[in-house]
Design a protein around this motif. Structure first.
Motif, PDB file in Angstrom:
ATOM      1  N   MET A 216       1.200  -1.210   0.355  1.00  0.00           N
ATOM      2  CA  MET A 216      -0.188   0.222   0.491  1.00  0.00           C
ATOM      3  C   MET A 216       0.603   1.472  -0.020  1.00  0.00           C
ATOM      4  O   MET A 216       0.904   2.453  -0.590  1.00  0.00           O
ATOM      5  CB  MET A 216      -0.987   0.050   1.507  1.00  0.00           C
ATOM      6  CG  MET A 216      -1.837  -0.672   1.720  1.00  0.00           C
ATOM      7  SD  MET A 216      -3.025  -0.755  -0.061  1.00  0.00           S
ATOM      8  CE  MET A 216      -3.049  -2.188  -0.988  1.00  0.00           C
ATOM      9  N   ALA A 217       2.449   1.306   0.484  1.00  0.00           N
ATOM     10  CA  ALA A 217       2.719   2.349   1.234  1.00  0.00           C
ATOM     11  C   ALA A 217       3.570   2.304  -0.361  1.00  0.00           C
ATOM     12  O   ALA A 217       3.735   4.068  -0.787  1.00  0.00           O
ATOM     13  CB  ALA A 217       3.940   2.408   2.250  1.00  0.00           C
ATOM     14  N   GLU A 222       3.664   5.959  -4.915  1.00  0.00           N
ATOM     15  CA  GLU A 222       3.843   6.640  -7.104  1.00  0.00           C
ATOM     16  C   GLU A 222       2.802   7.253  -7.300  1.00  0.00           C
ATOM     17  O   GLU A 222       3.264   8.115  -7.804  1.00  0.00           O
ATOM     18  CB  GLU A 222       3.416   4.152  -7.664  1.00  0.00           C
ATOM     19  CG  GLU A 222       4.025   5.042  -9.255  1.00  0.00           C
ATOM     20  CD  GLU A 222       3.676   3.718  -9.867  1.00  0.00           C
ATOM     21  OE1 GLU A 222       3.041   2.350  -8.860  1.00  0.00           O
ATOM     22  OE2 GLU A 222       2.854   3.486 -11.277  1.00  0.00           O
ATOM     23  N   ASN A 223       1.606   6.303  -6.887  1.00  0.00           N
ATOM     24  CA  ASN A 223       0.296   7.362  -7.024  1.00  0.00           C
ATOM     25  C   ASN A 223      -0.459   7.521  -6.668  1.00  0.00           C
ATOM     26  O   ASN A 223      -1.650   6.038  -6.187  1.00  0.00           O
ATOM     27  CB  ASN A 223       0.170   6.884  -9.083  1.00  0.00           C
ATOM     28  CG  ASN A 223      -0.864   7.835  -8.792  1.00  0.00           C
ATOM     29  OD1 ASN A 223      -1.416   8.375  -8.566  1.00  0.00           O
ATOM     30  ND2 ASN A 223      -2.011   7.062 -10.945  1.00  0.00           N
ATOM     31  N   PRO A 224      -1.358   8.261  -5.540  1.00  0.00           N
ATOM     32  CA  PRO A 224      -2.404   8.226  -4.524  1.00  0.00           C
ATOM     33  C   PRO A 224      -3.648   7.539  -4.793  1.00  0.00           C
ATOM     34  O   PRO A 224      -4.526   7.140  -4.598  1.00  0.00           O
ATOM     35  CB  PRO A 224      -2.709   9.126  -3.977  1.00  0.00           C
ATOM     36  CG  PRO A 224      -1.103  10.134  -3.945  1.00  0.00           C
ATOM     37  CD  PRO A 224      -0.262   9.292  -5.512  1.00  0.00           C
ATOM     38  N   ASP A 225      -4.238   7.892  -6.025  1.00  0.00           N
ATOM     39  CA  ASP A 225      -4.809   7.553  -6.992  1.00  0.00           C
ATOM     40  C   ASP A 225      -5.649   5.508  -7.159  1.00  0.00           C
ATOM     41  O   ASP A 225      -6.340   5.710  -7.012  1.00  0.00           O
ATOM     42  CB  ASP A 225      -5.505   8.301  -8.430  1.00  0.00           C
ATOM     43  CG  ASP A 225      -5.361   9.422  -8.299  1.00  0.00           C
ATOM     44  OD1 ASP A 225      -6.492   9.872  -7.423  1.00  0.00           O
ATOM     45  OD2 ASP A 225      -5.522  10.795  -9.040  1.00  0.00           O
ATOM     46  N   LEU A 226      -3.957   5.312  -7.186  1.00  0.00           N
ATOM     47  CA  LEU A 226      -4.152   4.122  -7.100  1.00  0.00           C
ATOM     48  C   LEU A 226      -4.714   2.972  -6.662  1.00  0.00           C
ATOM     49  O   LEU A 226      -5.992   2.053  -6.287  1.00  0.00           O
ATOM     50  CB  LEU A 226      -2.625   3.768  -7.173  1.00  0.00           C
ATOM     51  CG  LEU A 226      -2.402   3.820  -8.858  1.00  0.00           C
ATOM     52  CD1 LEU A 226      -0.684   2.937  -8.575  1.00  0.00           C
ATOM     53  CD2 LEU A 226      -2.786   2.873  -9.736  1.00  0.00           C
ATOM     54  N   ASP A 233      -6.140   6.905 -12.951  1.00  0.00           N
ATOM     55  CA  ASP A 233      -6.484   8.667 -13.643  1.00  0.00           C
ATOM     56  C   ASP A 233      -7.601   9.403 -13.766  1.00  0.00           C
ATOM     57  O   ASP A 233      -8.052   9.898 -14.232  1.00  0.00           O
ATOM     58  CB  ASP A 233      -5.660   8.454 -15.500  1.00  0.00           C
ATOM     59  CG  ASP A 233      -7.011   7.229 -16.123  1.00  0.00           C
ATOM     60  OD1 ASP A 233      -8.095   6.927 -15.101  1.00  0.00           O
ATOM     61  OD2 ASP A 233      -6.994   6.964 -17.204  1.00  0.00           O
ATOM     62  N   GLY A 234      -8.110   9.086 -12.575  1.00  0.00           N
ATOM     63  CA  GLY A 234      -9.285   9.377 -11.908  1.00  0.00           C
ATOM     64  C   GLY A 234     -11.021   9.314 -12.673  1.00  0.00           C
ATOM     65  O   GLY A 234     -11.681  10.098 -12.804  1.00  0.00           O
TER      66      GLY A 234
ATOM     67  N   GLU B  44      -5.136  10.359   1.250  1.00  0.00           N
ATOM     68  CA  GLU B  44      -3.807  10.632   2.512  1.00  0.00           C
ATOM     69  C   GLU B  44      -5.126  10.450   4.153  1.00  0.00           C
ATOM     70  O   GLU B  44      -3.986  10.104   4.941  1.00  0.00           O
ATOM     71  CB  GLU B  44      -3.642  12.017   2.889  1.00  0.00           C
ATOM     72  CG  GLU B  44      -2.780  12.242   1.506  1.00  0.00           C
ATOM     73  CD  GLU B  44      -3.831  13.363   0.522  1.00  0.00           C
ATOM     74  OE1 GLU B  44      -4.610  14.474   0.721  1.00  0.00           O
ATOM     75  OE2 GLU B  44      -3.567  12.864  -0.811  1.00  0.00           O
ATOM     76  N   GLU B  45      -6.384  10.642   4.006  1.00  0.00           N
ATOM     77  CA  GLU B  45      -7.340  10.549   5.245  1.00  0.00           C
ATOM     78  C   GLU B  45      -7.773   8.744   5.317  1.00  0.00           C
ATOM     79  O   GLU B  45      -8.458   9.196   5.849  1.00  0.00           O
ATOM     80  CB  GLU B  45      -8.483  11.967   5.034  1.00  0.00           C
ATOM     81  CG  GLU B  45      -7.648  12.923   4.793  1.00  0.00           C
ATOM     82  CD  GLU B  45      -9.077  13.743   4.712  1.00  0.00           C
ATOM     83  OE1 GLU B  45      -9.633  14.035   4.517  1.00  0.00           O
ATOM     84  OE2 GLU B  45      -8.610  15.388   3.962  1.00  0.00           O
TER      85      GLU B  45
END
Lengths: 489, 93
Positions: A216-217, A222-226, A233-234, B44-45
């Motif tokens: 997860m980290a 790499e890309n929080p959206d994953l 890419d939303g 982040e949350e």
């Protein structure tokens, strides 16, 4: 290339052949009703075999090769989407359930088309059904063969053409010889392999990634959206993702390869067991296969061709011999989908068209030879198409899915549960379904942000209801004739 | 043979089909509510359960377990076994 990988895979093929041959021997013994035996296994499937054959047929190249590939690119959003398939595990059997089994026996139906013939008594309904089964399933098959050949290619390093040839010959031999029972039994072996393979690979992937939290980290870095439900890419909107509930969750009721299995169970007890096993196994495989795709990303970054994610990650995280066994899982999924489709298309040609309209008095031996012949010819044709494969494996496959669903869902479901439904309604529903699906898929890729199958399913429903009501009086005579026929049988 | 619409088995079949529809709706609502209810805030949350983002855990993992238990319960207690053959007519299969 890698002997340790290839040997287990070959062993797997040998076992599959053995099962096919055993089934063919029982086929020869019971000579009384070749049709029911060859195309339906004599309606004697128990719960476990039934659940496994549904899963193996349904879980195709797209769920084992293509799906995890997209999950690799899109992240958790795609796993969320794939979970809409859990519904198929129970929904199909609950909806078709007992009524379909009873009616299929009453009409003596062996295929979905037989059922429609018994229910609607219309030549045009039968011909349209047979025609769309042949066209759509043929393209679905081609997509699967490409997947199978790609898999062998990436494992062994031999050329695509040779891989395709090996794949085609293995599938053909046991389908031609064994018929439905061979397919159902090999599906069972394959279903078990898929289940165990998924579990082993998931654990090995998590270990290789250093635990879930670690993975997860890495993904977040790499890309929080994953790790959001909206895709890397939303682009995965809630509307789009939800619309997959229609495509892969509930409209699956209309798929001929699935419905034909709902005619083949032995008893309602077998059906209940299949419901339970089916729900658990479908959910388990879908959830974990796609998770593996996402988890593979930090371990093997930068894979460009999505279809290669599964073979590559197996080779990376498992010892070679184990990778061979685990990779038999997608191989199993593809083969078992292909064999059922092959059988279905050939039954459509032989039974729905030839026996219904060309030569109803064909001799037993002739039907038998023809079934083998047509199955073989179809196999060769698909082979030729797959030689020069289109790139879009998933698209081809899903195109066929949507087309069949839009065609059959309402004639089947409303045919079972709505007395007023008649042949005019069924025919217009099928025409509107196919027509609008092709138009929408080609020209308005995702209307209102939904998958292109949603609107055709709605349109064909409206067509069915409106036309059936409008022709209610015309159809009254047909209905009486139908009642008479059902009672006299 | 009894007329088609009086066959007692069809009543059972119809009820079970409706149960199937209800289950699919429950399944969808559970799946959708957790996924977009918990997953719509910035990454982040996020909270984590067993290392997985909580929206994913409750929607996909938890939802799968919940629906499996529900299916087992319903089949065990609400589904009725019926014969498939018509009694007054031998079937050749």
């Amino acid at each position: 290339m890698n002997v340790a990988v290839i040997v287990p895979l070959l062993l797997f093929l040998v076992i599959i052949f053995a099962v096919g041959f055993m089934a063919s021997r029982s086929l020869n013994k019971s000579n009384n009703d070749f049709m029911q035996e060859y195309f339906l296994g004599g309606r004697q499937l128990g719960g476990f075999v039934l659940a496994m054959t549904m899963i193996a047929t349904y879980g195709s190249a797209s769920s084992f090769i293509g799906g995890p590939g997209v999950a690799y690119t899109q992240g958790f959003g795609w796993v969320l989407l794939s979970m809409s398939q859990v519904a198929t595990g129970y929904f199909v059997l609950m909806i078709l359930g007992k009524k379909f089994a009873i009616m299929a026996r009453r009409y003596n139906a062996v295929t979905l088309t037989d059922f429609l013939k018994g229910r609607y008594q219309s030549k045009w309904v039968v011909l349209t059904a047979a025609f769309s089964i042949i066209i759509f399933l043929f393209s679905a098959m081609a997509a699967q063969w490409v997947g199978g050949a790609r898999l062998i290619e990436s494992l062994t390093g031999i050329s695509y053409t040779t891989s395709l040839f090996i794949f085609a010959v293995s599938v053909l031999i046991y389908v031609v010889i064994g018929g439905f029972k061979a397919v159902a039994l090999t599906d069972t072996v394959q279903g078990v392999v898929m289940f165990v393979g998924t579990l082993v690979l998931l654990i090995a992937t998590i270990v290789a990634g250093g635990g879930i939290s670690n993975i997860m980290a890495d993904l977040t870095a790499e890309n929080p959206d994953l790790i959001t439900p909206f895709g890397a890419d939303g682009s995965l909107t809630p509307t789009y993702v939800s619309s997959f509930w229609i495509l892969v969750g509930v409209a699956v009721v209309g798929l001929p390869q699935v419905t034909v299995r709902a005619m083949s169970y032995k008893s309602s007890k077998a059906m209940h067991r299949a419901l339970l096993i089916g729900t658990i196994v479908v959910g388990f495989i879908m959830l974990n296969m796609h998770l593996i795709g996402v988890f593979a990303r930090p371990i093997l970054p930068g894979i460009e061709v999505g279809d290669k994610v599964m073979p590559l990650i197996s080779l990376e995280v498992l010892p070679a011999w184990l990778a061979g066994i685990v990779l038999a899982a997608p191989m199993a999924a593809i083969m078992s989908t292909v064999d059922s489709l092959l059988l279905l298309v050939s039954s459509s040609v032989v039974k729905d068209i030839y026996i219904n309209y060309i030569k109803p008095d064909a001799s037993h031996q002739r039907v038998k030879n023809l079934s083998f012949g047509v199955t073989t010819v179809l196999g060769v044709l698909v082979f030729l198409m797959a030689l020069n494969p289109p790139d879009l494996l998933i698209w081809l496959n899903l195109f066929a899915f949507g087309g069949l669903e839009a065609t059959f869902i309402w004639p089947v479901v409303m045919g079972l549960y709505w007395k007023t439904g008649n042949k005019y309604g069924a025919l217009s529903s099928m025409a509107v379904g196919i027509g609008s699906y092709i138009i929408i898929d080609l020209f308005f890729t995702s209307p209102f942000g939904m998958h292109s199958v949603v609107l055709p399913v709605i349109f064909s429903f409206i067509a069915y209801v409106v036309v059936s009501l409008a022709t209610k009086n015309v159809a009254v005579n047909d209905y009486i004739a139908q009642q008479k026929m059902e009672r006299s049988m | 043979m009894a007329p088609k619409n009086q066959d007692y088995r069809f009543k059972i079949a119809n009820r079970e089909a409706l149960i199937g529809v209800a289950l699919a709706i429950i399944n969808f609502v559970w799946w959708f509510a957790f996924a977009y209810g918990l997953g719509s805030k910035p990454p982040e949350e996020y909270n984590y359960v067993f290392g997985l983002p909580s929206w994913f855990f409750y929607s996909c993992v938890g939802g799968f377990i919940f629906i499996t238990v529900l299916v087992i319960f319903i089949v065990k207690f609400f589904f009725v076994e019926v014969p498939f053959e018509d009694e007054d007519r031998g079937d050749q299969s």
